[in-house]
Design an enzyme around this catalytic site. Structure first.
Site, PDB file in Angstrom:
ATOM      1  N   ARG A  68       0.811  -1.216   0.000  1.00 14.53           N
ATOM      2  CA  ARG A  68       0.000   0.000   0.000  1.00 14.53           C
ATOM      3  C   ARG A  68       0.846   1.269   0.000  1.00 14.53           C
ATOM      4  O   ARG A  68       0.379   2.323  -0.356  1.00 14.53           O
ATOM      5  CB  ARG A  68      -0.932  -0.014   1.218  1.00 14.53           C
ATOM      6  CG  ARG A  68      -2.049  -1.044   1.070  1.00 14.53           C
ATOM      7  CD  ARG A  68      -2.727  -1.296   2.390  1.00 14.53           C
ATOM      8  NE  ARG A  68      -1.761  -1.753   3.374  1.00 14.53           N
ATOM      9  CZ  ARG A  68      -1.976  -1.735   4.689  1.00 14.53           C
ATOM     10  NH1 ARG A  68      -3.099  -1.284   5.170  1.00 14.53           N
ATOM     11  NH2 ARG A  68      -1.049  -2.180   5.520  1.00 14.53           N
ATOM     12  N   LYS A 179       2.506 -18.058   7.077  1.00 15.69           N
ATOM     13  CA  LYS A 179       1.797 -18.245   8.325  1.00 15.69           C
ATOM     14  C   LYS A 179       1.500 -16.891   8.984  1.00 15.69           C
ATOM     15  O   LYS A 179       2.148 -15.923   8.593  1.00 15.69           O
ATOM     16  CB  LYS A 179       2.604 -19.142   9.254  1.00 15.69           C
ATOM     17  CG  LYS A 179       3.883 -18.454   9.791  1.00 15.69           C
ATOM     18  CD  LYS A 179       4.510 -19.254  10.871  1.00 15.69           C
ATOM     19  CE  LYS A 179       4.039 -18.825  12.224  1.00 15.69           C
ATOM     20  NZ  LYS A 179       4.913 -17.850  12.902  1.00 15.69           N
ATOM     21  N   ASP A 208       5.729 -23.451   5.834  1.00 15.63           N
ATOM     22  CA  ASP A 208       6.229 -23.547   7.202  1.00 15.63           C
ATOM     23  C   ASP A 208       7.736 -23.578   7.029  1.00 15.63           C
ATOM     24  O   ASP A 208       8.283 -24.574   6.555  1.00 15.63           O
ATOM     25  CB  ASP A 208       5.746 -24.822   7.893  1.00 15.63           C
ATOM     26  CG  ASP A 208       6.230 -24.875   9.335  1.00 15.63           C
ATOM     27  OD1 ASP A 208       7.390 -24.490   9.586  1.00 15.63           O
ATOM     28  OD2 ASP A 208       5.460 -25.289  10.207  1.00 15.63           O
ATOM     29  N   HIS A 209       8.421 -22.480   7.373  1.00 12.02           N
ATOM     30  CA  HIS A 209       9.830 -22.389   6.970  1.00 12.02           C
ATOM     31  C   HIS A 209      10.708 -23.455   7.626  1.00 12.02           C
ATOM     32  O   HIS A 209      11.799 -23.740   7.152  1.00 12.02           O
ATOM     33  CB  HIS A 209      10.382 -20.969   7.178  1.00 12.02           C
ATOM     34  CG  HIS A 209      10.750 -20.642   8.588  1.00 12.02           C
ATOM     35  ND1 HIS A 209       9.838 -20.250   9.520  1.00 12.02           N
ATOM     36  CD2 HIS A 209      11.944 -20.647   9.232  1.00 12.02           C
ATOM     37  CE1 HIS A 209      10.454 -20.033  10.674  1.00 12.02           C
ATOM     38  NE2 HIS A 209      11.738 -20.263  10.523  1.00 12.02           N
ATOM     39  N   LYS A 213      14.387 -26.117   6.284  1.00  8.91           N
ATOM     40  CA  LYS A 213      15.701 -26.263   6.919  1.00  8.91           C
ATOM     41  C   LYS A 213      16.306 -27.609   6.529  1.00  8.91           C
ATOM     42  O   LYS A 213      15.640 -28.640   6.629  1.00  8.91           O
ATOM     43  CB  LYS A 213      15.566 -26.160   8.453  1.00  8.91           C
ATOM     44  CG  LYS A 213      15.170 -24.761   8.935  1.00  8.91           C
ATOM     45  CD  LYS A 213      15.079 -24.700  10.449  1.00  8.91           C
ATOM     46  CE  LYS A 213      14.414 -23.420  10.927  1.00  8.91           C
ATOM     47  NZ  LYS A 213      15.287 -22.265  11.032  1.00  8.91           N
ATOM     48  N   GLU A 247      14.383 -20.149  21.952  1.00 10.52           N
ATOM     49  CA  GLU A 247      14.944 -18.910  21.393  1.00 10.52           C
ATOM     50  C   GLU A 247      15.416 -18.041  22.539  1.00 10.52           C
ATOM     51  O   GLU A 247      14.793 -18.042  23.607  1.00 10.52           O
ATOM     52  CB  GLU A 247      13.858 -18.148  20.627  1.00 10.52           C
ATOM     53  CG  GLU A 247      13.351 -18.858  19.414  1.00 10.52           C
ATOM     54  CD  GLU A 247      12.344 -17.991  18.677  1.00 10.52           C
ATOM     55  OE1 GLU A 247      12.746 -17.324  17.716  1.00 10.52           O
ATOM     56  OE2 GLU A 247      11.176 -17.965  19.078  1.00 10.52           O
ATOM     57  N   ASP A 266       2.111 -19.535  17.561  1.00 10.85           N
ATOM     58  CA  ASP A 266       3.259 -19.043  16.788  1.00 10.85           C
ATOM     59  C   ASP A 266       4.244 -20.170  16.470  1.00 10.85           C
ATOM     60  O   ASP A 266       4.864 -20.173  15.408  1.00 10.85           O
ATOM     61  CB  ASP A 266       3.957 -17.945  17.606  1.00 10.85           C
ATOM     62  CG  ASP A 266       5.062 -17.240  16.838  1.00 10.85           C
ATOM     63  OD1 ASP A 266       4.822 -16.887  15.668  1.00 10.85           O
ATOM     64  OD2 ASP A 266       6.156 -17.033  17.396  1.00 10.85           O
ATOM     65  N   HIS A 271       5.654 -25.247  13.636  1.00 13.70           N
ATOM     66  CA  HIS A 271       7.016 -25.775  13.630  1.00 13.70           C
ATOM     67  C   HIS A 271       7.173 -27.046  14.479  1.00 13.70           C
ATOM     68  O   HIS A 271       7.743 -28.040  14.035  1.00 13.70           O
ATOM     69  CB  HIS A 271       8.006 -24.712  14.104  1.00 13.70           C
ATOM     70  CG  HIS A 271       7.869 -23.395  13.386  1.00 13.70           C
ATOM     71  ND1 HIS A 271       7.515 -23.306  12.059  1.00 13.70           N
ATOM     72  CD2 HIS A 271       8.033 -22.108  13.797  1.00 13.70           C
ATOM     73  CE1 HIS A 271       7.472 -22.028  11.702  1.00 13.70           C
ATOM     74  NE2 HIS A 271       7.769 -21.288  12.735  1.00 13.70           N
ATOM     75  N   LYS A 372      10.409 -18.093  24.301  1.00  7.81           N
ATOM     76  CA  LYS A 372      11.307 -16.978  24.014  1.00  7.81           C
ATOM     77  C   LYS A 372      12.029 -16.596  25.303  1.00  7.81           C
ATOM     78  O   LYS A 372      11.573 -16.915  26.391  1.00  7.81           O
ATOM     79  CB  LYS A 372      10.507 -15.789  23.489  1.00  7.81           C
ATOM     80  CG  LYS A 372       9.815 -16.113  22.157  1.00  7.81           C
ATOM     81  CD  LYS A 372       9.589 -14.895  21.318  1.00  7.81           C
ATOM     82  CE  LYS A 372       8.870 -15.219  20.022  1.00  7.81           C
ATOM     83  NZ  LYS A 372       9.764 -15.619  18.925  1.00  7.81           N
TER      84      LYS A 372
HETATM   85  C1  BG6 Z   1       8.565 -17.780  13.281  1.00  8.08           C
HETATM   86  C2  BG6 Z   1       7.925 -17.189  14.499  1.00  8.08           C
HETATM   87  O1  BG6 Z   1       7.667 -18.584  12.583  1.00  8.08           O
HETATM   88  O2  BG6 Z   1       9.682 -18.573  13.673  1.00  8.08           O
HETATM   89  C3  BG6 Z   1       8.916 -16.368  15.308  1.00  8.08           C
HETATM   90  O3  BG6 Z   1       6.835 -16.362  14.114  1.00  8.08           O
HETATM   91  C4  BG6 Z   1      10.155 -17.180  15.610  1.00  8.08           C
HETATM   92  O4  BG6 Z   1       8.329 -15.899  16.506  1.00  8.08           O
HETATM   93  C5  BG6 Z   1      10.698 -17.845  14.344  1.00  8.08           C
HETATM   94  O5  BG6 Z   1      11.126 -16.313  16.176  1.00  8.08           O
HETATM   95  C6  BG6 Z   1      11.821 -18.818  14.658  1.00  8.08           C
HETATM   96  O6  BG6 Z   1      12.393 -19.257  13.466  1.00  8.08           O
HETATM   97  P1  BG6 Z   1      13.909 -19.740  13.406  1.00  8.08           P
HETATM   98  O7  BG6 Z   1      14.107 -20.158  11.994  1.00  8.08           O
HETATM   99  O8  BG6 Z   1      14.753 -18.561  13.818  1.00  8.08           O
HETATM  100  O9  BG6 Z   1      14.021 -20.862  14.391  1.00  8.08           O
END
Ligand code: BG6
Length: 523
Positions: A68, A179, A208-209, A213, A247, A266, A271, A372
């Site tokens: 935007r 997501k 889902d990243h 990995k 984390e 989250d 994950h 976290k």
């Molecule tokens: C994301 C979350 O999907 O994954 C974040 O929204 C999180 O809160 C992150 O920090 C962690 O990803 P990675 O690859 O750093 O373990």
């Protein structure tokens, strides 16, 4: 230390995806929400690294950033260049950037304005001709999820979703969705239905990243590319499984988003569930997208439902308090973060004990934890085996004997280690736990690609194996929904527990596992 062995590669079920087969066709990637953090930190750096690889992305590969804000193409290119310099795996190269950035454009779009999509369609037709993109388009939804419906509906209305005839019968249209995918099962279902009205399931790539990995994909290679693990990968030999995604960072300015999400939505719903299903699934009949995803969905369906009292007993939630981290830095508590309500009951830590009710896993607990502001960033799956049935070395200190643990280190220091007992040198029969280690870095000597590189290239190649399928996304919500419902309805008066930054969560999380006579691994 384990060195790279050609035999290991030969038995790799991912082999069909080796580099010589992974040449993408020309395409245009349209990124919605392109002025956001994700585009600058992850998407453009990943695309640039792919462009620098061998084989590289096609020279005609084109990016259209859409959002935007009234940015110009020049402004957008500048921001993306900063991102590439800072975050890309591949080193910045001025010449490469020059050619790559010549294919980057920006267009201002109000997401609910159909005319803006008609204009976008014209831009895409023109760019397609100028750059030779073969009519192939990927739409990437990187906006807040509240815009997904509008965008997808308007893409459909502007004739940008179907594979033809807009493209003269050539080319494809694909949709990548970031997501969070829904807020619970009901909203995920509704979103799936909306997407399904415009795109076919085989055009949709839900990200889902974690699946991108390398070490997550290696779970499948370890299990199904070797013969020695699978016979003992079951309740007869395994005592329990621990999955940790820790984390050390806080919510980092994302308080507004995180308030509605919490650690459960989250991290756990996506994950951790991915790590759980890949660890627990049965061998697929092939490495096609549906064979793998069928097996993962079966695991989700087999998660043992818990009644209210079991759910309250088997789950722990907490928030990080203000305090001093291990590096001596003062950090604010969750309740002091920007965008967080003063009375917030959103959890930044969750741990849970889950069981999978099937032939392989009955009565083998899976202990999950994520949070976290924990002591460090570490993701690990630990398979703890049963102790020997008879303690032959009791008199020689066998009481000390540790159980065997196979740990799959997802990040950092990616690798796999097996802990076993060995006789320590000397006259006495003393047993010590030792580790046999495989480390990605030293064995392969190359930096693994970033998760987004793998996933973006897979989407260009039309391979959805590492993306979540419609039923998988919906089923993955079931456990999280049941936990959330119990917390909200039966536990709402209990004060939220807190934990000091730099610790492994509240004491209740230790109690959760220690009640069963087990302990969290010290990571
Ligand atoms: C994301 C979350 O999907 O994954 C974040 O929204 C999180 O809160 C992150 O920090 C962690 O990803 P990675 O690859 O750093 O373990």
């Amino acid at each position: 230390m384990i060195s790279l062995d050609d035999d290991l590669l030969a038995s790799n079920p991912l082999r069909e995806n080796t580099v010589e087969h992974r040449i993408a066709l020309p395409s245009i990637m349209v990124i919605f929400g392109a002025t956001g953090d994700l585009t600058q930190r992850k998407l453009l750096p990943a695309l640039y690294s792919l462009a620098s690889d061998q084989p590289p992305l096609p020279a005609s590969f084109t990016v259209v950033g859409v959002a935007r804000r009234p940015w110009s193409t020049e402004e957008f290119r500048q921001k993306m260049e900063d991102g590439v310099k800072k975050y890309a795996r591949a080193a910045y190269d001025e010449e490469l950037w020059k050619t790559f950035s010549a294919g980057i454009f920006y267009e201002q779009v109000e997401f609910n304005d159909i005319n803006a999509y008609r204009h976008l369609a014209e831009t895409l037709t023109q760019l397609n001709q100028e750059r030779g993109a073969m009519g192939n388009r990927i739409f990437y939804l990187a906006t807040p999820p509240s815009y997904y419906s509008d965008i997808v509906r308007n893409l459909g209305a502007a004739g940008l979703a179907s594979d033809s005839p807009q493209n003269d019968g050539q080319g494809w249209n694909r949709l990548i969705v970031e997501k969070p995918f829904g807020y619970d099962k009901a909203t995920a279902k509704a979103l799936n239905a909306e997407l399904g009205e415009v795109f076919n399931e085989d055009q949709i790539y839900r990200i889902d990243h974690y699946l991108g990995k390398e070490t997550v994909q290696n779970i499948l290679v370890l299990r199904f590319g070797n013969y020695i693990f699978e016979p003992i990968w079951n309740r007869q030999y395994i005592d329990h499984v621990q999955i940790t995604v820790a984390e050390n960072i806080g919510v980092e300015g994302r308080g507004g988003y995180y308030e509605d999400s919490g650690a459960l939505r989250d991290m756990m719903q996506n994950h951790l569930m991915q790590l759980l299903t890949l660890t627990a699934m049965e061998p697929p009949t092939g490495f096609s997208a549906n064979s793998v995803r069928d097996e993962k969905v079966k695991v989700l369906h087999a998660i043992k439902p818990m009644d209210t009292s079991t759910l309250l007993k088997n789950t722990v939630r907490a928030q990080y308090a203000a305090g001093i981290t291990s590096t001596g830095k003062y950090v604010p508590g969750y309740l002091e973060e920007t965008g967080v309500a003063k009375q917030s009951k959103t959890e930044t830590f969750v741990s849970a004990k889950v069981e999978i009710d099937n032939w392989r896993w009955a009565e083998v607990p899976f202990y999950l934890r994520t949070g976290k502001r924990l002591p460090k960033r570490v993701t690990e799956i630990a398979i703890q085996f049963k102790r020997p049935p008879f303690s032959l070395f009791r008199k020689s200190g066998a009481e000390e004997l540790q159980p065997n643990i196979l740990s799959l280190r997802i990040q950092p220091n990616e690798g796999i280690s097996l802990k076993f007992g060995a006789k320590s040198p000397g006259q006495a029969m003393r047993i010590h736990a030792v580790n046999m280690d495989f480390q990605y870095g030293s064995s392969f000597g190359a930096e693994p690609p970033e998760a987004y590189e793998r996933l973006l290239l897979d989407a260009m190649l039309g391979d959805s194996t590492l993306f979540t399928r419609r039923d998988e996304t919906e089923t993955a919500w079931e456990l999280v929904d049941s936990i959330k419902a119990v917390w909200e309805n039966f536990d709402s008066d209990t004060p939220m527990q807190s934990y000091e930054p730099g610790t492994w969560g509240p004491q209740a999380a230790d109690k959760l596992i220690e009640t069963d006579g087990r302990f969290w691994r010290r990571l």
